[in-house]
Scaffold this motif. Structure first.
Motif, mmCIF file in Angstrom:
data_model
loop_
_atom_site.group_PDB
_atom_site.id
_atom_site.type_symbol
_atom_site.label_atom_id
_atom_site.label_comp_id
_atom_site.label_asym_id
_atom_site.label_seq_id
_atom_site.Cartn_x
_atom_site.Cartn_y
_atom_site.Cartn_z
ATOM 1 N N LYS A 16 0.835 -1.212 0.000
ATOM 2 C CA LYS A 16 0.000 0.000 0.000
ATOM 3 C C LYS A 16 0.867 1.258 0.000
ATOM 4 O O LYS A 16 0.549 2.238 -0.667
ATOM 5 C CB LYS A 16 -0.936 -0.009 1.206
ATOM 6 C CG LYS A 16 -2.061 -1.013 1.043
ATOM 7 C CD LYS A 16 -2.955 -1.075 2.248
ATOM 8 C CE LYS A 16 -4.070 -2.095 2.014
ATOM 9 N NZ LYS A 16 -4.875 -2.343 3.192
ATOM 10 N N VAL A 20 0.692 4.229 -2.807
ATOM 11 C CA VAL A 20 0.464 5.637 -2.462
ATOM 12 C C VAL A 20 1.597 6.499 -3.036
ATOM 13 O O VAL A 20 1.358 7.582 -3.574
ATOM 14 C CB VAL A 20 0.340 5.790 -0.920
ATOM 15 C CG1 VAL A 20 0.437 7.245 -0.495
ATOM 16 C CG2 VAL A 20 -0.979 5.192 -0.456
ATOM 17 N N ASP A 34 -4.535 18.202 -10.517
ATOM 18 C CA ASP A 34 -5.041 17.911 -9.168
ATOM 19 C C ASP A 34 -6.097 16.807 -9.119
ATOM 20 O O ASP A 34 -6.418 16.290 -8.058
ATOM 21 C CB ASP A 34 -5.672 19.188 -8.569
ATOM 22 C CG ASP A 34 -4.601 20.194 -8.216
ATOM 23 O OD1 ASP A 34 -3.440 19.778 -8.011
ATOM 24 O OD2 ASP A 34 -4.924 21.389 -8.159
ATOM 25 N N VAL A 35 -6.682 16.503 -10.265
ATOM 26 C CA VAL A 35 -7.775 15.528 -10.291
ATOM 27 C C VAL A 35 -7.238 14.250 -10.929
ATOM 28 O O VAL A 35 -7.056 14.182 -12.139
ATOM 29 C CB VAL A 35 -8.970 16.093 -11.093
ATOM 30 C CG1 VAL A 35 -10.126 15.115 -11.091
ATOM 31 C CG2 VAL A 35 -9.413 17.433 -10.516
ATOM 32 N N ALA A 63 -10.428 7.315 -0.863
ATOM 33 C CA ALA A 63 -9.188 7.623 -1.590
ATOM 34 C C ALA A 63 -9.377 8.907 -2.396
ATOM 35 O O ALA A 63 -9.268 8.916 -3.627
ATOM 36 C CB ALA A 63 -8.751 6.447 -2.468
ATOM 37 N N CYS A 64 -9.647 9.982 -1.679
ATOM 38 C CA CYS A 64 -10.094 11.250 -2.283
ATOM 39 C C CYS A 64 -8.974 12.066 -2.906
ATOM 40 O O CYS A 64 -9.230 13.113 -3.495
ATOM 41 C CB CYS A 64 -10.784 12.097 -1.226
ATOM 42 S SG CYS A 64 -9.660 12.582 0.109
ATOM 43 N N MET A 84 -11.327 10.680 2.532
ATOM 44 C CA MET A 84 -10.254 9.940 3.217
ATOM 45 C C MET A 84 -9.289 9.369 2.178
ATOM 46 O O MET A 84 -9.664 9.030 1.056
ATOM 47 C CB MET A 84 -10.799 8.846 4.132
ATOM 48 C CG MET A 84 -11.829 7.960 3.528
ATOM 49 S SD MET A 84 -11.383 6.260 3.152
ATOM 50 C CE MET A 84 -9.697 6.136 3.285
ATOM 51 N N ASP A 85 -8.018 9.321 2.580
ATOM 52 C CA ASP A 85 -6.972 8.814 1.682
ATOM 53 C C ASP A 85 -5.814 8.342 2.548
ATOM 54 O O ASP A 85 -5.638 8.815 3.678
ATOM 55 C CB ASP A 85 -6.504 9.945 0.737
ATOM 56 C CG ASP A 85 -5.746 9.429 -0.482
ATOM 57 O OD1 ASP A 85 -6.334 9.451 -1.589
ATOM 58 O OD2 ASP A 85 -4.586 9.004 -0.333
ATOM 59 N N LEU A 86 -5.024 7.428 2.027
ATOM 60 C CA LEU A 86 -3.879 6.894 2.785
ATOM 61 C C LEU A 86 -2.643 7.781 2.654
ATOM 62 O O LEU A 86 -1.640 7.540 3.314
ATOM 63 C CB LEU A 86 -3.574 5.478 2.291
ATOM 64 C CG LEU A 86 -2.894 4.486 3.226
ATOM 65 C CD1 LEU A 86 -3.534 4.458 4.602
ATOM 66 C CD2 LEU A 86 -2.911 3.095 2.616
ATOM 67 N N SER A 87 -2.728 8.823 1.831
ATOM 68 C CA SER A 87 -1.571 9.707 1.626
ATOM 69 C C SER A 87 -1.631 10.898 2.588
ATOM 70 O O SER A 87 -2.540 11.730 2.496
ATOM 71 C CB SER A 87 -1.569 10.207 0.177
ATOM 72 O OG SER A 87 -0.732 11.325 0.047
ATOM 73 N N SER A 112 -6.707 7.560 6.196
ATOM 74 C CA SER A 112 -7.225 6.260 6.593
ATOM 75 C C SER A 112 -7.098 5.277 5.425
ATOM 76 O O SER A 112 -6.961 5.684 4.272
ATOM 77 C CB SER A 112 -8.695 6.409 7.007
ATOM 78 O OG SER A 112 -9.231 5.158 7.325
ATOM 79 N N ASP A 113 -7.181 3.996 5.764
ATOM 80 C CA ASP A 113 -7.109 2.937 4.761
ATOM 81 C C ASP A 113 -8.528 2.566 4.317
ATOM 82 O O ASP A 113 -9.394 2.308 5.165
ATOM 83 C CB ASP A 113 -6.395 1.725 5.403
ATOM 84 C CG ASP A 113 -6.132 0.606 4.405
ATOM 85 O OD1 ASP A 113 -6.780 0.570 3.339
ATOM 86 O OD2 ASP A 113 -5.281 -0.239 4.717
ATOM 87 N N VAL A 135 -6.791 0.129 -7.166
ATOM 88 C CA VAL A 135 -5.479 0.051 -6.495
ATOM 89 C C VAL A 135 -5.544 -0.721 -5.178
ATOM 90 O O VAL A 135 -4.518 -0.963 -4.558
ATOM 91 C CB VAL A 135 -4.863 1.458 -6.248
ATOM 92 C CG1 VAL A 135 -4.850 2.291 -7.518
ATOM 93 C CG2 VAL A 135 -5.539 2.204 -5.116
HETATM 94 C C1 LIG Z 1 -5.519 7.441 -8.908
HETATM 95 S S1 LIG Z 1 -5.513 8.262 -7.362
HETATM 96 C C2 LIG Z 1 -7.208 8.881 -7.310
HETATM 97 C C3 LIG Z 1 -7.372 10.007 -6.305
HETATM 98 C C4 LIG Z 1 -8.735 10.711 -6.310
HETATM 99 N N1 LIG Z 1 -9.827 9.773 -6.118
HETATM 100 C C5 LIG Z 1 -8.924 11.490 -7.589
HETATM 101 O O1 LIG Z 1 -9.718 11.062 -8.425
HETATM 102 O O2 LIG Z 1 -8.257 12.532 -7.748
HETATM 103 C C6 LIG Z 1 -5.564 6.889 -6.196
HETATM 104 C C7 LIG Z 1 -5.589 7.357 -4.758
HETATM 105 O O3 LIG Z 1 -5.734 6.204 -3.913
HETATM 106 C C8 LIG Z 1 -5.032 6.468 -2.702
HETATM 107 N N2 LIG Z 1 -4.863 5.162 -2.033
HETATM 108 C C9 LIG Z 1 -4.100 4.125 -2.434
HETATM 109 N N3 LIG Z 1 -4.274 3.069 -1.621
HETATM 110 C C10 LIG Z 1 -5.166 3.452 -0.668
HETATM 111 C C11 LIG Z 1 -5.773 2.803 0.445
HETATM 112 N N4 LIG Z 1 -5.469 1.533 0.757
HETATM 113 N N5 LIG Z 1 -6.657 3.484 1.206
HETATM 114 C C12 LIG Z 1 -6.955 4.774 0.906
HETATM 115 N N6 LIG Z 1 -6.421 5.447 -0.138
HETATM 116 C C13 LIG Z 1 -5.548 4.785 -0.928
HETATM 117 C C14 LIG Z 1 -3.770 7.149 -3.185
HETATM 118 O O4 LIG Z 1 -3.107 7.853 -2.166
HETATM 119 C C15 LIG Z 1 -4.336 8.074 -4.276
HETATM 120 O O5 LIG Z 1 -4.684 9.328 -3.752
#
Ligand SMILES: C[S@@+](CC[C@H](N)C(=O)[O-])C[C@H]1O[C@@H](n2cnc3c(N)ncnc32)[C@H](O)[C@@H]1O
Length: 278
Positions: A16, A20, A34-35, A63-64, A84-87, A112-113, A135
Motif C-alpha cells: 500500500k 500511495v 489535481d484531479v 481515496a479522495c 479519506m486517503d492513505l496519503s 485512513s485505509d 489500487v
Molecule cells: C488514482 S488516485 C485517485 C485520487 C482521487 N480519487 C482522484 O480522483 O483525484 C488513487 C488514490 O488512492 C489512494 N490510495 C491508495 N491506496 C489506498 C488505500 N489503501 N486506502 C486509501 N487510499 C488509498 C492514493 O493515495 C491516491 O490518492
C-alpha cells in the motif's frame, strides 16, 4: 497474530505504501494535475448525478486524493462531504484548501485505509470512489466496509479502470498486456462483471453501468504528447520513485500487485458503476 499472518500484514502495508507513493509523484501530477482520474471533474459531476445526490446527502469519498471532488460537492451540491486517503501529503493539502476556501464546516478530511474505515455503521448516504478501487489489494474487504458505513438505500458509485475482454481497449499501447512495469490502477483492475460480483457478495444490488473508456483514451494521448507514450511515462515515473526512496524499492510497484496476471489478459477501459445497499 501468527508469524505468516504478520508477514502477510507487513507485505500488505508495504504494498500500500508503494501504491500511495506512485500517486504522490510529480510525474503523475504533471499528467493529471489535481484531479487524478480519467474524465476529470466532468465525470465526477456525472457520478454525483448517478448517485442521485441532493443537498441533504452526506457523502464519503474513498481515496479522495487532494479532495477536489469533495470541494465540487460543497460548491455545486451544497452537501456535506468527508474525504479519506492513505496519503498524508494529499490529506494535508485538502485540509489546507478546505480552510482557505471556507469549506471547513461542511467538508472534512482524514488519513485512513479504504479497507478499514474509521466510521460507525450506516452513516453515509453515498460513497464515491474514483480510480481507487483498482489500487486496493483486498477489494472485497473495502466493499464490505463500504456496505457497513452506508445507510440502507445508500449508493456506492465508482468510476474506475476496468478490463475488457474484447477488442475495445482504450489505451493506444496495450498497457495491461505488457509484461513490464505498469501503474497500480492498471495492474489491479478487474472486469465490470468481477466488480459487480464483488459488490453483490458484499450485499449490494441493482448494478448500473456506463462506459467512459474514451476518457482513458484521452489520457493515452496526453501521455504520448508529454512523455512519448505509455512506456516513456513509466520510465520517468520509475526514475522519480527510485530517486525518492532508493532503499525501499518503490520502483518495483508494478511487480507486487496480486492481480497482475489477470491484468495481462484484458485491455483496459473506464467505467462508472453504481450499486445500491438494499
Ligand atoms: C488514482 S488516485 C485517485 C485520487 C482521487 N480519487 C482522484 O480522483 O483525484 C488513487 C488514490 O488512492 C489512494 N490510495 C491508495 N491506496 C489506498 C488505500 N489503501 N486506502 C486509501 N487510499 C488509498 C492514493 O493515495 C491516491 O490518492
Amino acid at each position: 497474530m501468527r508469524t505468516n499472518e504478520r508477514a502477510d500484514a507487513d507485505g500488505n502495508r508495504l504494498f500500500k505504501k508503494s501504491v500511495v507513493a506512485v500517486y504522490e509523484t510529480e510525474t503523475f501530477s504533471s499528467l493529471l494535475k489535481d484531479v487524478l482520474h480519467p474524465g476529470g471533474l466532468k465525470l465526477t459531476r456525472r457520478a454525483f448525478e448517478a448517485a442521485q445526490i441532493d443537498k441533504h446527502c452526506t457523502v464519503l469519498d474513498i481515496a479522495c486524493g487532494k479532495g477536489e471532488s469533495i470541494f465540487l460537492l460543497a460548491k455545486e451540491f451544497g452537501c456535506r462531504g468527508v474525504g479519506m486517503d492513505l496519503s498524508f501529503p494529499k490529506i494535508a493539502q485538502a485540509t489546507t484548501e478546505a480552510k482557505e476556501q471556507n469549506f471547513s464546516a461542511g467538508s472534512s478530511f482524514l488519513v485512513s485505509d479504504a479497507e478499514a474505515l474509521p466510521f460507525a455503521d450506516a452513516v453515509f448516504d453515498v460513497v464515491l470512489s474514483e480510480c481507487s478501487f483498482s489500487v486496493l489489494p483486498v477489494k472485497r474487504q473495502a466493499a464490505s466496509e463500504i456496505a457497513r458505513v452506508l445507510k440502507p438505500g445508500g449508493r456506492l458509485v465508482i468510476t474506475d479502470i476496468v478490463l475488457e475482454t474484447g477488442s475495445g481497449g482504450s489505451m493506444p499501447d496495450n498497457a495491461a498486456a505488457d509484461t513490464g512495469p505498469t501503474l497500480p490502477c492498471i495492474a489491479g483492475a478487474v472486469s465490470v462483471a468481477e466488480y459487480i460480483e464483488i459488490f453483490r457478495e458484499s450485499g449490494f444490488c441493482d448494478a448500473y453501468v456506463e462506459d467512459h473508456s474514451k476518457e482513458l483514451k484521452k489520457i493515452g494521448y496526453q501521455m504520448a504528447l508529454s512523455f512519448g507514450g505509455w512506456k516513456g511515462f513509466l520510465q520517468v515515473l520509475s526514475s522519480e520513485l527510485r530517486c525518492a526512496s532508493p532503499k525501499e524499492g518503490t520502483e518495483d510497484f508494478c511487480y507486487t500487485e496480486p492481480n497482475r496476471k489477470a491484468a495481462a489478459s484484458g485491455k483496459p477501459g473506464y467505467a462508472l458503476i453504481r450499486v445500491t445497499k438494499p
